[in-house]
Design a protein around this motif. Structure first.
Motif, mmCIF file in Angstrom:
data_model
loop_
_atom_site.group_PDB
_atom_site.id
_atom_site.type_symbol
_atom_site.label_atom_id
_atom_site.label_comp_id
_atom_site.label_asym_id
_atom_site.label_seq_id
_atom_site.Cartn_x
_atom_site.Cartn_y
_atom_site.Cartn_z
ATOM 1 N N LEU A 125 0.851 -1.180 0.000
ATOM 2 C CA LEU A 125 0.000 0.000 0.000
ATOM 3 C C LEU A 125 0.892 1.236 0.000
ATOM 4 C CD1 LEU A 125 -2.871 -1.108 2.381
ATOM 5 C CD2 LEU A 125 -2.589 -1.453 -0.056
ATOM 6 N N PRO A 126 0.539 2.228 -0.800
ATOM 7 C CA PRO A 126 1.441 3.364 -1.023
ATOM 8 C C PRO A 126 1.634 4.283 0.183
ATOM 9 C CG PRO A 126 -0.639 3.693 -2.179
ATOM 10 C CD PRO A 126 -0.670 2.308 -1.603
ATOM 11 N N HIS A 127 0.651 4.407 1.031
ATOM 12 C CA HIS A 127 0.721 5.440 2.059
ATOM 13 C C HIS A 127 1.318 4.991 3.388
ATOM 14 C CE1 HIS A 127 -3.112 3.368 2.246
ATOM 15 N NE2 HIS A 127 -3.153 3.647 3.519
ATOM 16 N N ARG A 128 1.484 3.717 3.605
ATOM 17 C CA ARG A 128 2.027 3.239 4.872
ATOM 18 C C ARG A 128 2.856 1.985 4.645
ATOM 19 N NH1 ARG A 128 -2.677 2.921 8.748
ATOM 20 N NH2 ARG A 128 -3.267 5.045 9.176
ATOM 21 N N ASN A 129 3.389 1.458 5.733
ATOM 22 C CA ASN A 129 4.151 0.217 5.662
ATOM 23 C C ASN A 129 3.196 -0.967 5.780
ATOM 24 O OD1 ASN A 129 6.727 -0.445 5.052
ATOM 25 N ND2 ASN A 129 7.508 -0.344 7.143
ATOM 26 N N LEU A 130 2.224 -1.018 4.864
ATOM 27 C CA LEU A 130 1.211 -2.063 4.877
ATOM 28 C C LEU A 130 1.232 -2.827 3.565
ATOM 29 C CD1 LEU A 130 -1.798 -0.044 6.338
ATOM 30 C CD2 LEU A 130 -0.330 -1.651 7.572
ATOM 31 N N TYR A 131 0.859 -4.103 3.653
ATOM 32 C CA TYR A 131 0.808 -4.963 2.475
ATOM 33 C C TYR A 131 -0.539 -5.661 2.415
ATOM 34 C CZ TYR A 131 5.859 -4.453 2.085
ATOM 35 O OH TYR A 131 7.121 -3.947 1.940
ATOM 36 N N LYS A 132 -1.006 -5.882 1.190
ATOM 37 C CA LYS A 132 -2.189 -6.713 0.974
ATOM 38 C C LYS A 132 -1.673 -8.099 0.649
ATOM 39 C CE LYS A 132 -5.797 -5.277 -1.414
ATOM 40 N NZ LYS A 132 -6.714 -4.975 -2.560
ATOM 41 N N VAL A 133 -2.125 -9.109 1.438
ATOM 42 C CA VAL A 133 -1.668 -10.475 1.238
ATOM 43 C C VAL A 133 -2.851 -11.411 1.060
ATOM 44 C CG1 VAL A 133 0.444 -10.102 2.607
ATOM 45 C CG2 VAL A 133 -1.576 -11.099 3.704
ATOM 46 N N LYS A 134 -2.594 -12.517 0.354
ATOM 47 C CA LYS A 134 -3.587 -13.583 0.188
ATOM 48 C C LYS A 134 -3.014 -14.823 0.855
ATOM 49 C CE LYS A 134 -4.293 -15.497 -3.883
ATOM 50 N NZ LYS A 134 -4.788 -15.742 -5.255
ATOM 51 N N TYR A 135 -3.759 -15.357 1.812
ATOM 52 C CA TYR A 135 -3.298 -16.533 2.552
ATOM 53 C C TYR A 135 -3.384 -17.796 1.711
ATOM 54 C CZ TYR A 135 -3.340 -13.746 6.802
ATOM 55 O OH TYR A 135 -3.088 -12.795 7.748
ATOM 56 N N LYS A 136 -2.448 -18.710 1.961
ATOM 57 C CA LYS A 136 -2.437 -19.991 1.266
ATOM 58 C C LYS A 136 -3.499 -20.929 1.838
ATOM 59 C CE LYS A 136 0.538 -23.958 0.278
ATOM 60 N NZ LYS A 136 1.863 -24.552 0.483
ATOM 61 N N ASN A 137 -3.641 -20.965 3.162
ATOM 62 C CA ASN A 137 -4.516 -21.941 3.805
ATOM 63 C C ASN A 137 -5.747 -21.359 4.479
ATOM 64 O OD1 ASN A 137 -2.822 -24.240 3.226
ATOM 65 N ND2 ASN A 137 -1.424 -23.457 4.760
ATOM 66 N N ILE A 191 -1.890 -6.265 6.031
ATOM 67 C CA ILE A 191 -0.998 -6.652 7.124
ATOM 68 C C ILE A 191 0.127 -5.632 7.253
ATOM 69 C CG2 ILE A 191 0.609 -8.436 7.932
ATOM 70 C CD1 ILE A 191 -2.261 -9.400 7.950
ATOM 71 N N SER A 192 0.461 -5.288 8.485
ATOM 72 C CA SER A 192 1.587 -4.397 8.758
ATOM 73 C C SER A 192 2.900 -5.101 8.410
ATOM 74 C CB SER A 192 1.569 -4.022 10.241
ATOM 75 O OG SER A 192 2.732 -3.317 10.577
ATOM 76 N N ALA A 193 3.864 -4.342 7.896
ATOM 77 C CA ALA A 193 5.151 -4.915 7.483
ATOM 78 C C ALA A 193 5.842 -5.646 8.630
ATOM 79 C CB ALA A 193 6.059 -3.828 6.925
#
Length: 144
Positions: free
Chosen positions: A32-44, A59-61
């Motif tokens: 995400l551009p504005h913070r230390n955040l990521y969009k993740v897709k879980y495997k399980n 999720i926070s970095a």
């Protein structure tokens, strides 16, 4: 702190009560551009409902780490070895307390529980130290 890019395989270190000490496999969808955040897709992990889909979260970095390297599976584990056991869709950090046939007893400090696992559901525990994966046995030896 590592920077992750789309497609990176990571583990999410859960901070939720009851899940502390667990690592869920996921893939980075975007930063995400504005913070230390990521969009993740879980495997399980999946969404609830009739047609469950892979769960996607922001999720926070500081809750992400790269996937540990695949090591050759040890033929056995020994008492007090630090291991990760796969249970409830995640890897949990614990210690070997005993063995019964082909099953190993693993104690988890975070939940104060002991469970049995086959060798196929366990891996050596590795710690991420200054961007490098280090065996907990080696690390203990190096830093003790």
């Amino acid at each position: 702190m590592d920077e992750f890019v789309k497609g990176d395989k990571v583990e999410v270190c859960s901070k939720e009560e009851g899940y502390v000490g667990s690592y869920f496999e996921a893939k980075v969808l975007s930063k995400l551009p504005h913070r230390n955040l990521y969009k993740v897709k879980y495997k399980n992990l999946v969404t609830e409902g009739e047609d469950p889909l892979p769960l996607i979260e922001i999720i926070s970095a500081d809750e992400l780490r790269p996937m540990p390297p695949k090591l050759s599976q040890p033929l056995t584990f020994h008492r007090d070895d630090k291991v990760d056991a796969f249970d409830l869709d995640a890897w949990w950090v614990g210690y070997i307390t005993g063995r019964r046939g082909n099953f190993f007893s693993v104690y988890f400090e975070t939940t104060n529980e002991k469970c049995e696992y086959s060798l196929e559901r366990m891996r050596r525990h590795l710690d991420l130290v200054n961007g490098h994966w280090v065996s907990s046995a080696t690390r203990h030896h190096l830093y003790s």
